[in-house]
Scaffold this motif. Structure first.
Motif, mmCIF file in Angstrom:
data_model
loop_
_atom_site.group_PDB
_atom_site.id
_atom_site.type_symbol
_atom_site.label_atom_id
_atom_site.label_comp_id
_atom_site.label_asym_id
_atom_site.label_seq_id
_atom_site.Cartn_x
_atom_site.Cartn_y
_atom_site.Cartn_z
ATOM 1 N N MET A 177 0.850 -1.201 0.000
ATOM 2 C CA MET A 177 0.000 0.000 0.000
ATOM 3 C C MET A 177 0.885 1.250 0.000
ATOM 4 S SD MET A 177 -2.747 1.202 2.886
ATOM 5 C CE MET A 177 -3.634 -0.348 2.985
ATOM 6 N N LYS A 178 0.500 2.229 -0.815
ATOM 7 C CA LYS A 178 1.286 3.458 -0.909
ATOM 8 C C LYS A 178 0.771 4.482 0.109
ATOM 9 C CE LYS A 178 3.451 6.009 -4.634
ATOM 10 N NZ LYS A 178 3.395 6.403 -6.029
ATOM 11 N N ILE A 179 1.706 5.076 0.870
ATOM 12 C CA ILE A 179 1.320 6.121 1.823
ATOM 13 C C ILE A 179 1.725 7.470 1.226
ATOM 14 C CG2 ILE A 179 1.616 7.037 4.164
ATOM 15 C CD1 ILE A 179 0.359 4.296 4.291
ATOM 16 N N ASN A 180 0.716 8.262 0.853
ATOM 17 C CA ASN A 180 0.987 9.550 0.217
ATOM 18 C C ASN A 180 0.942 10.683 1.233
ATOM 19 O OD1 ASN A 180 0.928 8.412 -2.500
ATOM 20 N ND2 ASN A 180 -1.273 8.153 -2.126
ATOM 21 N N ILE A 181 1.798 11.672 1.025
ATOM 22 C CA ILE A 181 1.707 12.893 1.832
ATOM 23 C C ILE A 181 0.853 13.876 1.051
ATOM 24 C CG2 ILE A 181 2.978 14.813 2.859
ATOM 25 C CD1 ILE A 181 5.303 12.919 3.294
ATOM 26 N N SER A 193 -1.596 2.687 11.351
ATOM 27 C CA SER A 193 -3.063 2.625 11.430
ATOM 28 C C SER A 193 -3.679 2.553 10.030
ATOM 29 C CB SER A 193 -3.620 3.820 12.221
ATOM 30 O OG SER A 193 -3.684 4.984 11.415
ATOM 31 N N ILE A 194 -2.987 3.181 9.066
ATOM 32 C CA ILE A 194 -3.475 3.092 7.666
ATOM 33 C C ILE A 194 -3.174 1.702 7.096
ATOM 34 C CG2 ILE A 194 -3.146 3.961 5.318
ATOM 35 C CD1 ILE A 194 -2.633 6.744 6.551
ATOM 36 N N LEU A 195 -1.941 1.228 7.358
ATOM 37 C CA LEU A 195 -1.563 -0.104 6.850
ATOM 38 C C LEU A 195 -2.462 -1.190 7.435
ATOM 39 C CD1 LEU A 195 2.353 0.139 6.948
ATOM 40 C CD2 LEU A 195 0.844 0.359 4.958
ATOM 41 N N ALA A 196 -2.932 -0.972 8.659
ATOM 42 C CA ALA A 196 -3.811 -1.954 9.308
ATOM 43 C C ALA A 196 -5.238 -1.893 8.763
ATOM 44 C CB ALA A 196 -3.827 -1.716 10.823
ATOM 45 N N GLY A 197 -5.498 -0.893 7.913
ATOM 46 C CA GLY A 197 -6.828 -0.785 7.324
ATOM 47 C C GLY A 197 -7.833 -0.066 8.204
ATOM 48 N N GLN A 198 -7.351 0.508 9.302
ATOM 49 C CA GLN A 198 -8.254 1.162 10.252
ATOM 50 C C GLN A 198 -8.695 2.547 9.745
ATOM 51 O OE1 GLN A 198 -9.171 -0.511 12.977
ATOM 52 N NE2 GLN A 198 -10.497 1.075 13.800
ATOM 53 N N SER A 255 3.913 21.540 13.805
ATOM 54 C CA SER A 255 3.984 21.134 12.405
ATOM 55 C C SER A 255 2.942 20.048 12.184
ATOM 56 C CB SER A 255 5.369 20.571 12.069
ATOM 57 O OG SER A 255 6.379 21.473 12.478
ATOM 58 N N ALA A 256 2.402 19.983 10.968
ATOM 59 C CA ALA A 256 1.369 18.975 10.700
ATOM 60 C C ALA A 256 1.527 18.409 9.296
ATOM 61 C CB ALA A 256 -0.024 19.592 10.860
ATOM 62 N N VAL A 257 1.276 17.109 9.175
ATOM 63 C CA VAL A 257 1.208 16.494 7.846
ATOM 64 C C VAL A 257 -0.071 15.667 7.753
ATOM 65 C CG1 VAL A 257 3.702 16.389 7.416
ATOM 66 C CG2 VAL A 257 2.589 14.470 8.531
ATOM 67 N N ILE A 258 -0.595 15.563 6.547
ATOM 68 C CA ILE A 258 -1.759 14.705 6.312
ATOM 69 C C ILE A 258 -1.296 13.592 5.379
ATOM 70 C CG2 ILE A 258 -4.121 14.576 5.440
ATOM 71 C CD1 ILE A 258 -4.192 17.693 5.921
ATOM 72 N N ILE A 259 -1.468 12.352 5.828
ATOM 73 C CA ILE A 259 -1.065 11.219 5.007
ATOM 74 C C ILE A 259 -2.297 10.380 4.669
ATOM 75 C CG2 ILE A 259 1.287 11.104 5.918
ATOM 76 C CD1 ILE A 259 0.332 8.752 7.697
ATOM 77 N N SER A 260 -2.195 9.666 3.559
ATOM 78 C CA SER A 260 -3.375 8.913 3.122
ATOM 79 C C SER A 260 -2.983 7.760 2.199
ATOM 80 C CB SER A 260 -4.334 9.844 2.377
ATOM 81 O OG SER A 260 -5.493 9.136 1.988
ATOM 82 N N THR A 311 8.186 5.835 1.758
ATOM 83 C CA THR A 311 8.499 4.472 1.317
ATOM 84 C C THR A 311 9.133 3.631 2.429
ATOM 85 O OG1 THR A 311 10.551 5.324 0.367
ATOM 86 C CG2 THR A 311 8.695 5.044 -1.136
ATOM 87 N N ALA A 312 9.467 4.265 3.556
ATOM 88 C CA ALA A 312 9.935 3.489 4.714
ATOM 89 C C ALA A 312 9.695 4.284 5.980
ATOM 90 C CB ALA A 312 11.426 3.161 4.579
ATOM 91 N N SER A 313 9.301 3.569 7.046
ATOM 92 C CA SER A 313 9.111 4.179 8.367
ATOM 93 C C SER A 313 9.569 3.143 9.374
ATOM 94 C CB SER A 313 7.627 4.516 8.567
ATOM 95 O OG SER A 313 7.392 4.924 9.906
ATOM 96 N N GLU A 314 10.741 3.344 9.957
ATOM 97 C CA GLU A 314 11.311 2.320 10.835
ATOM 98 C C GLU A 314 11.705 2.907 12.184
ATOM 99 O OE1 GLU A 314 11.353 -0.892 10.319
ATOM 100 O OE2 GLU A 314 10.601 -0.773 8.251
ATOM 101 N N VAL A 315 11.511 2.098 13.230
ATOM 102 C CA VAL A 315 11.796 2.518 14.607
ATOM 103 C C VAL A 315 12.708 1.484 15.246
ATOM 104 C CG1 VAL A 315 10.772 2.954 16.879
ATOM 105 C CG2 VAL A 315 9.528 3.623 14.814
#
Lengths: 103, 381
Positions: free
Chosen positions: B1-5, B96-101, B213-218, B232-236
């Protein structure tokens, strides 16, 4: 930092068990702009100490001179007061490190 | 799934005594909505990154608090991870988006620090450290000073060389109208500034700041999609809370691990990065980061920075075009999101006089505590 009697009571056995243990200075800095509790003590060195059992500890250095700030300097753990300036609070104690001359 | 800003915006950072936390949040979120060409009703959830509101301001329940400002009664969450609170909030929003919530999520990073005095702030920030560090009288400047001592000894690096981080970041900050400091400084200025925790001086340290600061992702392509940027990556990764318990003091293992995973997830190598926002809470932090992110070889980060390898108009990978934490300011919960806003503007080609030419791949490096948590994001056009 909140100091509660219960927290002190829980911690005191551990603190007491460290008194007199020795180690060497690994790394240090001299804190010149301190947190609230330590305003009256600044400037003071804070050091990472490698204990003789190879465990590492962090602590304030007391009774120090500039010439003591060198890698490998022998130090000994001593019990020292650590308390906010508040007459109503329980006096807390913690471990600090002192240069150890008889080494 | 693509996460767009879809949208990204930041307030000015600085000593904003006339602005309340609510007003800061309102400004950042309304501008992000405008930037995305969306209405508040199109947002499914809100994630808030903040560290100090509970500790200093006695204000909890921040999810609801800021959802009220957004004007919608959506699910809302407060995420805390010290100075990485912003990056962690984004990471959880993505999950939360990747989980489909949820489909479209607002992420707000915010901090109001200058309402309080310096000693209270210094103590408050130490909530991110360990009990042993607090009892020792360590401060965060002190803990990073210990890293600096270790690094300087290990690689035979001078204080002057470390100073070049602040010089570069103030130059970049001078091109950013949102930055707290927009003045150019010299190595001599850094060297003669007040000592905070040896060897770190005032101009090695990021300031106390207010900002949001704020971002909207979808996962959807809605609103204004003329200039797409995606994550394209979010790692902790995490590490011991206290520095002294680690094997080495001249590297942050949480950063190397999170970055490795992020590079592999995005299927890129460090040299593919065009622009990066680095968590330079202290000058030594950016030096170590350039090595942990594998931009520079071990022991050569400070030299590379001094030689201009990361400076606008000179280098190949540009670090902290916003001015970084040092010059742009460091409202701790906002920083991780401001980094995303900056990289988004860079990749859209909208960064004006501080534009990194042709930037297509960007990275953000957000660190909490003395490296107890690291969040790496990779953004691509």
């Amino acid at each position: 930092m909140k100091i509660t009697p219960v927290k002190l009571w829980r911690r005191q056995k551990h603190v007491a068990s460290l008194i007199g243990k020795t180690g060497t200075l690994l790394q240090w800095t001299v804190i010149r702009v301190p947190a609230k509790t330590f305003v009256k003590e600044a400037p003071y060195p804070v050091a990472i100490v490698k204990m003789d059992n190879n465990e590492k500890m962090i602590g304030q250095l007391v009774d120090w001179q500039l010439s003591d700030l060198e890698k490998g300097k022998k130090v000994i753990a001593v019990l020292r007061k650590f308390t906010p300036e508040d007459a109503e609070s329980v006096i807390a104690y913690t471990i600090k490190f002192k240069p150890h001359e008889n080494y | 799934m693509k996460i767009n800003i879809l949208g990204a915006a930041t307030t000015r950072f600085g000593e904003l005594w006339e602005t309340s936390p609510r007003a800061l949040a309102r400004e950042a979120m309304s501008h992000a909505l405008k930037n995305a060409d969306l209405k508040p009703q199109q947002v499914d959830a809100l994630f808030v990154g903040n560290m100090l509101a509970g500790i200093l301001g006695n204000q909890g329940n921040l999810g609801s608090f800021f959802a009220e400002e957004l004007g919608v009664s959506v699910p809302a969450f407060h995420i805390e991870g010290a100075c990485a609170s912003g990056g962690l909030a984004l990471h959880n929003a993505i999950n939360s988006i990747l989980a489909g919530q949820h489909k479209t999520v607002m992420v707000l990073g915010i901090e109001k620090m200058t309402d309080f005095n310096q000693e209270d702030i210094t103590s408050g920030l130490m909530a991110a450290g360990s009990d042993e560090e607090r009892q020792a009288g360590a401060t965060f400047a002190g803990i990073y000073a210990l890293m600096a001592q270790a690094y300087m000894q290990q690689y035979n690096v001078s204080e002057e060389l470390l100073s070049s981080v602040a010089v570069k970041n103030h130059y970049h900050g001078s091109l950013n109208t949102k930055a707290q400091f927009q003045n150019i400084i010299t190595i001599a200025d850094v060297m003669k500034s007040t000592r905070i925790a040896d060897p770190l001086k005032l101009l090695d340290c990021s300031p106390i700041s207010d900002g949001a600061s704020a971002v909207i992702i979808s996962s959807e392509n809605i609103g204004d999609v003329s200039n797409p940027v995606s994550i394209t990556a979010s790692e902790v990764a995490t590490d011991t809370l206290a520095l002294y318990q680690r094997e080495s003091f001249a590297t942050l293992s949480a950063v190397t691990r999170a970055a490795s995973k992020a590079y592999s997830k995005a299927n890129i190598t460090p040299s593919d990065i065009d622009v990066a926002e680095i968590h330079d809470c202290f000058s030594i932090a950016e030096v170590i980061a350039t090595e942990d992110l594998r931009f520079s070889k071990r022991g050569e980060g400070a030299k590379d920075i001094a030689e201009g390898k990361y400076t606008l108009g000179k280098g190949k990978i540009i670090t902290n075009p916003s001015g970084g934490l040092k010059a742009c300011g460091h409202p701790v919960g906002a920083t991780g999101i401001k980094q995303i806003v900056e990289i988004t503007e860079q990749l859209r080609g909208q960064a004006g006089s501080r534009q990194v030419k042709g930037a297509r791949i960007g990275l953000t490096h957000n660190v909490g505590g003395s490296g107890a948590v690291a969040v790496i994001h990779i953004l691509q056009t």
